[in-house]
Design an enzyme around this catalytic site. Structure first.
Site, PDB file in Angstrom:
ATOM      1  CG  ASN A 218     -42.628 -72.293 -93.983  1.00 58.64           C
ATOM      2  OD1 ASN A 218     -42.064 -72.266 -93.207  1.00 58.64           O
ATOM      3  ND2 ASN A 218     -42.385 -71.799 -95.176  1.00 58.64           N
TER       4      ASN A 218
ATOM      5  NE  ARG B 170     -38.510 -73.342 -95.728  1.00 54.62           N
ATOM      6  CZ  ARG B 170     -38.222 -72.368 -95.305  1.00 54.62           C
ATOM      7  NH1 ARG B 170     -38.971 -71.326 -94.780  1.00 54.62           N
ATOM      8  NH2 ARG B 170     -36.901 -71.829 -95.649  1.00 54.62           N
TER       9      ARG B 170
ATOM     10  CG  HIS C 204     -33.071 -71.077-100.791  1.00 54.37           C
ATOM     11  ND1 HIS C 204     -32.193 -70.267-101.011  1.00 54.37           N
ATOM     12  CD2 HIS C 204     -33.985 -70.775 -99.902  1.00 54.37           C
ATOM     13  CE1 HIS C 204     -32.743 -68.998-100.611  1.00 54.37           C
ATOM     14  NE2 HIS C 204     -33.793 -69.500 -99.867  1.00 54.37           N
TER      15      HIS C 204
ATOM     16  CG  LEU D  81     -31.840 -65.677-108.474  1.00 55.67           C
ATOM     17  CD1 LEU D  81     -31.428 -64.953-109.488  1.00 55.67           C
ATOM     18  CD2 LEU D  81     -30.599 -65.722-107.525  1.00 55.67           C
ATOM     19  N   GLY D  82     -34.942 -64.862-104.739  1.00 55.65           N
ATOM     20  CA  GLY D  82     -36.074 -64.228-103.976  1.00 55.65           C
ATOM     21  C   GLY D  82     -35.544 -63.112-103.454  1.00 55.65           C
ATOM     22  CG  ASN D  83     -36.377 -60.700 -98.920  1.00 56.31           C
ATOM     23  OD1 ASN D  83     -36.044 -59.692 -99.247  1.00 56.31           O
ATOM     24  ND2 ASN D  83     -36.592 -60.957 -97.620  1.00 56.31           N
TER      25      ASN D  83
ATOM     26  NE  ARG E  52     -31.583 -63.829 -94.901  1.00 52.85           N
ATOM     27  CZ  ARG E  52     -32.236 -64.737 -95.280  1.00 52.85           C
ATOM     28  NH1 ARG E  52     -31.687 -65.453 -96.337  1.00 52.85           N
ATOM     29  NH2 ARG E  52     -33.276 -65.116 -94.828  1.00 52.85           N
TER      30      ARG E  52
ATOM     31  NE  ARG F 119     -42.256 -57.376-107.323  1.00 52.56           N
ATOM     32  CZ  ARG F 119     -43.379 -58.043-106.383  1.00 52.56           C
ATOM     33  NH1 ARG F 119     -44.164 -58.640-106.972  1.00 52.56           N
ATOM     34  NH2 ARG F 119     -43.264 -58.052-105.261  1.00 52.56           N
TER      35      ARG F 119
ATOM     36  N   GLY G 157     -38.717 -65.953-107.160  1.00 49.83           N
ATOM     37  CA  GLY G 157     -39.534 -64.818-107.501  1.00 49.83           C
ATOM     38  C   GLY G 157     -38.901 -63.944-108.493  1.00 49.83           C
ATOM     39  CB  ILE G 158     -35.465 -62.066-108.566  1.00 48.64           C
ATOM     40  CG1 ILE G 158     -36.037 -61.267-107.231  1.00 48.64           C
ATOM     41  CG2 ILE G 158     -34.542 -61.469-109.439  1.00 48.64           C
ATOM     42  CD1 ILE G 158     -34.444 -60.639-106.448  1.00 48.64           C
TER      43      ILE G 158
ATOM     44  CD  GLU H 116     -40.335 -69.234-110.567  1.00 43.94           C
ATOM     45  OE1 GLU H 116     -41.687 -68.923-110.501  1.00 43.94           O
ATOM     46  OE2 GLU H 116     -39.980 -69.933-109.482  1.00 43.94           O
TER      47      GLU H 116
ATOM     48  CD  GLU I 219     -39.010 -73.504-101.272  1.00 45.62           C
ATOM     49  OE1 GLU I 219     -37.996 -73.535-100.728  1.00 45.62           O
ATOM     50  OE2 GLU I 219     -39.340 -72.204-101.532  1.00 45.62           O
TER      51      GLU I 219
END
Length: 394
Positions: free
Chosen positions: A9, A87, A176, A205-207, A237, A281, A327-328, A330, A381
């Protein structure tokens, strides 16, 4: 023959990699080359819980790959690589699935550079350098956008002059896709049901954040659009804003169009609303201590996510389940609960105990008996890319 796939990636100044067993998903070696081109460029390799950091000062992508391959050779893993999976962020309308890379494919990827100017050129660098250094194995491109090529025109077209789509490819593409495809298939396997019998909404849901409506295994709508800026509130964003905001800020705040674009991509979202951080977090901790703007950022994030999930369900007719991943998705139980509490109109009732453990021992299920089900599914992924690559070169 080995089932090891090297997954690459490549970013503009970074290169993330994983050695993945395509059958088991096991990743014995992972790592990252970062700050490429700078004097403090480094290559970090993780193996069996141990971390090795190699100085590659001023190193290019080619030098980072060369250093990586030398390490893999020393670890007697280089000869186990069956193929390389890359990727690629944007495949436009050229690619509806993963594909073995040849000169024609490279040209088609390059033709999408204008659609993802920050990503595709970097992806191409990674592919070309890998092809030079690993020229005895096949290379495969796996596209973030490919999964969403099954969307109908009613979902992907913008209500603007049609010739802009015909001449410039202006439409919604979605991103995604590799993650949404992986978690929907993983949930179907966990439930021991054919994916073709399930109607799902997947929330990555992540950055970066996006949600996708998946009808019988196919994407029929998603929140990201022409670029990854459209849709949900994200780390930095903005997600959806009034399109006239650009003109307003240019005329009223004396900003250039590039400054507005930078603002919406890198200074907005959770960071812009909270004034503290783009990390959920950090915001959760601040909110618990009474920081009102951190609380506001979380509330806007959750409300807009719930609203989009409800909107996406329109395309499904019947909603068999909601997936939280990334990340968020999970790890943030409080975010999942806040979102589900705003989705009672769709029949969701959170089970606080199951949600606190992310559905452990419940096949990921975090809702009560009789509720529309919601699940936590860990995305992978890299494994999805490895699976696609292995299938194509088998």
């Amino acid at each position: 023959m080995s089932n090891n796939i090297l997954v690459i990636n490549c970013g503009s100044s970074s290169l993330k990699f994983s050695l993945v067993n395509s059958q088991t998903g096991n990743q014995p070696i992972t790592g990252l080359a970062e700050r490429l081109g700078d004097s403090d460029a480094i290559l970090t390799i993780k193996e069996n819980g141990q971390k090795q950091v190699i100085d590659i000062a001023n190193g290019s992508h080619s030098q980072a790959l060369d250093a990586l391959l030398k390490q893999l050779d020393e670890k007697q893993q280089l000869s186990t690589i069956k193929a390389v999976g890359h990727r690629v962020v944007h495949g436009g309308e050229n690619f509806t699935s993963s594909i073995i890379i040849d000169d024609k494919v490279l040209s088609a990827i390059e033709s999408c550079n204008h659609l993802a100017p920050l990503h595709n050129p970097a992806n191409l660098i990674g592919i070309k350098e890998c092809q030079k250094l690993l020229n005895t194995v096949p290379h495969v491109a796996v596209f973030d956008t490919a999964f969403h090529q099954t969307m109908p025109k009613s979902a992907y077209l913008y209500p603007i002059p049609y010739e802009l789509y015909e001449q410039h490819g202006v439409r919604r593409y979605g991103f995604h896709g590799t993650s949404h495809r992986y978690v929907s298939a993983a949930l179907a396997e966990t439930l021991n049901k054919p994916l073709e019998e399930l109607n799902l909404v997947s929330a990555h849901l992540g950055n970066g954040c996006s949600a996708t409506a998946i009808l019988k295994g196919k994407s029929v709508d998603t929140t990201m659009g022409l670029t990854p800026l459209e849709g949900l509130v994200m780390g930095t964003r903005s997600g959806d804003v009034d399109p006239s905001l650009h003109h307003f800020l240019c005329t009223q705040a004396d900003m250039t169009i590039d400054e507005v674009n930078n603002l919406l991509n890198k200074k907005s979202g959770l960071l812009g609303l909270s004034g503290i951080s783009n990390d959920m977090r950090t915001l959760d901790e601040a909110s618990q201590k009474g920081d009102q703007r951190a609380t506001l950022a979380i509330n806007v994030f959750c409300y807009r996510l719930a609203k989009q999930i409800a909107a996406l369900s329109v395309s499904l007719g019947r909603l068999d389940g909601l997936i939280f991943t990334g990340g968020i998705g999970e790890n943030a139980a409080s975010i999942r609960e806040k979102v589900l509490n705003q989705l009672s109109v769709l029949g969701f009732q959170v089970d606080s105990t199951h949600n606190a453990s992310a559905g452990k021992d419940q096949q990921g299920l975090i809702t009560s008996s009789g509720s529309t089900p919601a699940y936590v599914v860990s995305t992978d992924e890299e494994w999805m890319i490895a699976k696609d690559t292995d299938a194509l070169v088998a």
